[in-house]
Design a protein around this motif. Sequence first.
Motif, PDB file in Angstrom:
ATOM      1  N   PRO A  73       0.727  -1.235  -0.032  1.00 39.20           N
ATOM      2  CA  PRO A  73       0.175  -0.016   0.056  1.00 39.20           C
ATOM      3  C   PRO A  73       0.883   1.081  -0.115  1.00 39.20           C
ATOM      4  O   PRO A  73       0.490   2.260  -0.618  1.00 39.20           O
ATOM      5  CB  PRO A  73      -0.919  -0.164   1.198  1.00 39.20           C
ATOM      6  N   LEU A  74       1.818   1.418   0.672  1.00 44.12           N
ATOM      7  CA  LEU A  74       2.681   2.452   0.590  1.00 44.12           C
ATOM      8  C   LEU A  74       3.323   2.828  -0.671  1.00 44.12           C
ATOM      9  O   LEU A  74       3.386   3.819  -1.240  1.00 44.12           O
ATOM     10  CB  LEU A  74       3.759   2.331   1.749  1.00 44.12           C
ATOM     11  N   LYS A  75       3.937   1.819  -1.226  1.00 42.40           N
ATOM     12  CA  LYS A  75       4.320   2.055  -2.473  1.00 42.40           C
ATOM     13  C   LYS A  75       3.433   2.442  -3.557  1.00 42.40           C
ATOM     14  O   LYS A  75       3.670   3.162  -4.580  1.00 42.40           O
ATOM     15  CB  LYS A  75       5.000   0.724  -3.065  1.00 42.40           C
ATOM     16  N   ALA A  76       2.135   2.009  -3.466  1.00 40.63           N
ATOM     17  CA  ALA A  76       1.108   2.034  -4.459  1.00 40.63           C
ATOM     18  C   ALA A  76       0.677   3.540  -4.240  1.00 40.63           C
ATOM     19  O   ALA A  76       0.220   4.142  -5.031  1.00 40.63           O
ATOM     20  CB  ALA A  76      -0.031   1.220  -4.098  1.00 40.63           C
ATOM     21  N   PHE A  77       0.708   3.959  -2.985  1.00 35.87           N
ATOM     22  CA  PHE A  77       0.188   5.327  -2.758  1.00 35.87           C
ATOM     23  C   PHE A  77       1.082   6.410  -3.224  1.00 35.87           C
ATOM     24  O   PHE A  77       0.778   7.198  -3.948  1.00 35.87           O
ATOM     25  CB  PHE A  77      -0.015   5.480  -1.130  1.00 35.87           C
ATOM     26  N   TYR A  78       2.469   5.927  -3.036  1.00 36.25           N
ATOM     27  CA  TYR A  78       3.358   6.888  -3.597  1.00 36.25           C
ATOM     28  C   TYR A  78       3.363   7.155  -5.049  1.00 36.25           C
ATOM     29  O   TYR A  78       3.328   8.113  -5.626  1.00 36.25           O
ATOM     30  CB  TYR A  78       4.758   6.455  -3.350  1.00 36.25           C
ATOM     31  N   ARG A  79       3.277   5.815  -5.825  1.00 39.63           N
ATOM     32  CA  ARG A  79       2.944   5.775  -7.298  1.00 39.63           C
ATOM     33  C   ARG A  79       1.755   6.538  -7.797  1.00 39.63           C
ATOM     34  O   ARG A  79       1.760   7.488  -8.725  1.00 39.63           O
ATOM     35  CB  ARG A  79       2.938   4.656  -7.814  1.00 39.63           C
ATOM     36  N   GLY A  80       0.671   6.428  -7.114  1.00 40.02           N
ATOM     37  CA  GLY A  80      -0.725   7.043  -7.292  1.00 40.02           C
ATOM     38  C   GLY A  80      -0.495   8.487  -7.105  1.00 40.02           C
ATOM     39  O   GLY A  80      -1.004   9.201  -7.891  1.00 40.02           O
ATOM     40  N   PHE A  81       0.183   8.821  -6.031  1.00 39.21           N
ATOM     41  CA  PHE A  81       0.395  10.555  -5.830  1.00 39.21           C
ATOM     42  C   PHE A  81       0.897  11.017  -6.936  1.00 39.21           C
ATOM     43  O   PHE A  81       0.707  11.995  -7.381  1.00 39.21           O
ATOM     44  CB  PHE A  81       0.954  10.582  -4.506  1.00 39.21           C
ATOM     45  N   LEU A  82       2.086  10.353  -7.293  1.00 38.96           N
ATOM     46  CA  LEU A  82       3.063  10.954  -8.129  1.00 38.96           C
ATOM     47  C   LEU A  82       2.274  11.021  -9.685  1.00 38.96           C
ATOM     48  O   LEU A  82       2.783  11.919 -10.424  1.00 38.96           O
ATOM     49  CB  LEU A  82       4.359   9.942  -8.569  1.00 38.96           C
ATOM     50  N   SER A  83       1.511   9.846  -9.837  1.00 38.17           N
ATOM     51  CA  SER A  83       0.875  10.054 -11.215  1.00 38.17           C
ATOM     52  C   SER A  83      -0.145  11.268 -11.299  1.00 38.17           C
ATOM     53  O   SER A  83      -0.348  11.958 -12.158  1.00 38.17           O
ATOM     54  CB  SER A  83      -0.185   8.744 -11.234  1.00 38.17           C
ATOM     55  N   ASN A  84      -0.958  11.480 -10.171  1.00 38.13           N
ATOM     56  CA  ASN A  84      -2.041  12.492 -10.012  1.00 38.13           C
ATOM     57  C   ASN A  84      -0.913  13.984  -9.946  1.00 38.13           C
ATOM     58  O   ASN A  84      -1.505  15.086 -10.799  1.00 38.13           O
ATOM     59  CB  ASN A  84      -2.558  12.768  -8.779  1.00 38.13           C
ATOM     60  N   MET A  85       0.103  14.235  -9.431  1.00 40.90           N
ATOM     61  CA  MET A  85       0.911  15.306  -9.490  1.00 40.90           C
ATOM     62  C   MET A  85       1.380  15.503 -11.090  1.00 40.90           C
ATOM     63  O   MET A  85       1.515  16.850 -11.413  1.00 40.90           O
ATOM     64  CB  MET A  85       2.208  15.178  -8.599  1.00 40.90           C
ATOM     65  N   LYS A  86       2.139  14.781 -11.566  1.00 35.31           N
ATOM     66  CA  LYS A  86       2.511  14.698 -12.867  1.00 35.31           C
ATOM     67  C   LYS A  86       1.268  15.106 -13.899  1.00 35.31           C
ATOM     68  O   LYS A  86       1.462  16.054 -14.583  1.00 35.31           O
ATOM     69  CB  LYS A  86       3.121  13.405 -13.341  1.00 35.31           C
ATOM     70  N   ALA A  87      -0.022  14.496 -13.606  1.00 32.97           N
ATOM     71  CA  ALA A  87      -0.902  15.063 -14.417  1.00 32.97           C
ATOM     72  C   ALA A  87      -1.559  16.359 -14.390  1.00 32.97           C
ATOM     73  O   ALA A  87      -2.236  16.919 -15.102  1.00 32.97           O
ATOM     74  CB  ALA A  87      -2.174  14.094 -14.110  1.00 32.97           C
ATOM     75  N   ILE A  88      -1.126  16.934 -13.147  1.00 33.72           N
ATOM     76  CA  ILE A  88      -1.621  18.305 -12.950  1.00 33.72           C
ATOM     77  C   ILE A  88      -0.839  19.273 -14.368  1.00 33.72           C
ATOM     78  O   ILE A  88      -1.390  20.224 -14.677  1.00 33.72           O
ATOM     79  CB  ILE A  88      -1.152  18.784 -11.685  1.00 33.72           C
ATOM     80  N   LYS A  89       0.235  18.935 -14.572  1.00 31.78           N
ATOM     81  CA  LYS A  89       1.009  19.389 -15.748  1.00 31.78           C
ATOM     82  C   LYS A  89       0.633  19.154 -17.048  1.00 31.78           C
ATOM     83  O   LYS A  89       0.480  19.912 -17.801  1.00 31.78           O
ATOM     84  CB  LYS A  89       2.261  19.220 -15.425  1.00 31.78           C
ATOM     85  N   ASN A  90       0.388  17.739 -17.107  1.00 35.60           N
ATOM     86  CA  ASN A  90       0.202  17.233 -18.563  1.00 35.60           C
ATOM     87  C   ASN A  90      -1.201  16.620 -18.797  1.00 35.60           C
ATOM     88  O   ASN A  90      -1.637  16.223 -19.979  1.00 35.60           O
ATOM     89  CB  ASN A  90       1.244  15.920 -18.771  1.00 35.60           C
ATOM     90  N   SER A  91      -1.867  16.827 -17.911  1.00 35.19           N
ATOM     91  CA  SER A  91      -3.610  16.405 -17.858  1.00 35.19           C
ATOM     92  C   SER A  91      -3.992  14.823 -18.443  1.00 35.19           C
ATOM     93  O   SER A  91      -4.833  14.794 -18.858  1.00 35.19           O
ATOM     94  CB  SER A  91      -4.379  17.466 -19.065  1.00 35.19           C
ATOM     95  N   GLU A  92      -2.699  14.074 -18.201  1.00 34.68           N
ATOM     96  CA  GLU A  92      -2.920  12.574 -18.409  1.00 34.68           C
ATOM     97  C   GLU A  92      -3.198  11.773 -16.978  1.00 34.68           C
ATOM     98  O   GLU A  92      -2.125  11.288 -16.493  1.00 34.68           O
ATOM     99  CB  GLU A  92      -1.820  12.261 -18.941  1.00 34.68           C
ATOM    100  N   TYR A  93      -4.440  11.943 -16.404  1.00 35.78           N
ATOM    101  CA  TYR A  93      -4.562  11.229 -15.321  1.00 35.78           C
ATOM    102  C   TYR A  93      -4.748   9.647 -15.620  1.00 35.78           C
ATOM    103  O   TYR A  93      -5.090   9.264 -16.716  1.00 35.78           O
ATOM    104  CB  TYR A  93      -5.879  11.751 -14.593  1.00 35.78           C
ATOM    105  N   SER A  94      -4.775   8.906 -14.366  1.00 34.93           N
ATOM    106  CA  SER A  94      -5.011   7.508 -14.499  1.00 34.93           C
ATOM    107  C   SER A  94      -6.351   6.943 -15.183  1.00 34.93           C
ATOM    108  O   SER A  94      -6.183   5.973 -16.118  1.00 34.93           O
ATOM    109  CB  SER A  94      -4.896   6.848 -13.148  1.00 34.93           C
ATOM    110  N   SER A  95      -7.451   7.705 -15.129  1.00 33.01           N
ATOM    111  CA  SER A  95      -8.617   7.557 -15.778  1.00 33.01           C
ATOM    112  C   SER A  95      -9.237   8.991 -15.898  1.00 33.01           C
ATOM    113  O   SER A  95      -8.938   9.842 -15.148  1.00 33.01           O
ATOM    114  CB  SER A  95      -9.537   6.579 -15.040  1.00 33.01           C
ATOM    115  N   HIS A  96     -10.104   9.022 -16.810  1.00 35.98           N
ATOM    116  CA  HIS A  96     -10.813  10.262 -17.343  1.00 35.98           C
ATOM    117  C   HIS A  96     -12.194   9.933 -17.283  1.00 35.98           C
ATOM    118  O   HIS A  96     -12.767   9.032 -17.548  1.00 35.98           O
ATOM    119  CB  HIS A  96     -10.526  10.972 -18.436  1.00 35.98           C
ATOM    120  N   ILE A  97     -13.173  10.947 -16.777  1.00 42.72           N
ATOM    121  CA  ILE A  97     -14.489  11.004 -17.330  1.00 42.72           C
ATOM    122  C   ILE A  97     -14.687  12.107 -18.297  1.00 42.72           C
ATOM    123  O   ILE A  97     -14.406  13.144 -18.252  1.00 42.72           O
ATOM    124  CB  ILE A  97     -15.340  11.441 -16.046  1.00 42.72           C
TER     125      ILE A  97
END
Length: 285
Positions: A255-279
Amino acid sequence: MENEKELYTNLIPHLNCKDFTVSKETFRILKNKEYEMLVTLPVPENLEDYYKSEDYISHTDSKKSLIDKVYQRVKNYTLKQKLSLLNSFETKSKLVLDIGAGTGDFLKVCKNDNWEVLGVEPNLDAKSIAAKKGIQLKENLLEITKQQFDVITLWHVLEHVEDLKETIKTLKSLLKPKGRILVAVPNYKSYDASFYKEYWAAYDVPRHLWHFSQKSVHKLFSEVEMVVDATLPMKFDAYYVSLLSEKYKTGKIKPLKAFYRGFLSNMKAIKNSEYSSHIYVIKNY
C-alpha cells in the motif's frame, strides 16, 4: 463488425500483457496510430468466461480483502460525485440510462435522488444483487427501444465493448437532443501506466478490448457528430490501480508504494492532464 475493421488495421506492437485475474494467459496489445488507441488481441470467443472470478469486484459487493475494502470505500465516495455531476446538467426531465450497471449502486443513488433510472448489465450474478437493491436491469441494449435519455453513463464500460463503433452509434440514437453521455475509461498515457507497463492493472486483458487516449475518445465520438464538452480527472483511480499493479508486479500488496505511485501520477497529471482515468462529458448537438 464491418465498421470495426479500420480499428484493427495498420496495428503496431505495443506490449504483451498477462491476464492476472482469471486465465494467466498472455495477450498482445497493439497500437492503432490513427486513433492513438490500443487494441487487445486475440479476442477470445468465450470472452464471458474471463469474467467468472470472485476477484472481478465490479460484479460483486465483496469486502473480503484489503483491495476489496479500498474499492468499496472509494466507490461510496465517488457515487456522490457522479450524482453531483448529473445534477449539474440542465434537463427538462431526469431520465438516466446506465450501461454496465454492475450491482446497481449508481442507479440506486440516482433513484433516491428522484432520477428515473434504467440500466443494462449482462452478468446474471450482478443483476441478481442489483435486484435485491430494487434495481431491475436489462440484459442488453437491444431490449431498449423507442426511448431516449437525458444522460447515458458508462462507468469503466466502453473498454469492454466488442462492437465499439456500432455501440457508439446506438448510444447517440438513445440520447435526447443536447443530452450527454458520460464515459469513464482508463488512460494508457498516464504516468502509472508508463511506470507499471505490462503490470498496469487497468490493461486488464482480455476483458479490456480497447485502451483509450484523449485523442481516441474525441475522434470516435466526433465521427457520430458528438463533441467532448469536458474532460474530468478520476484521481482515486491512480491509487487503486497502483495498488493492484503492485500486487501483479511483486506478488504482494504494497500500500505505501502504491500510494506513492498514485500520488506521483496525479502530480504529473496536473502538468500534462494525463490522469490514470478520465470522465468524458460528451454532448449531443
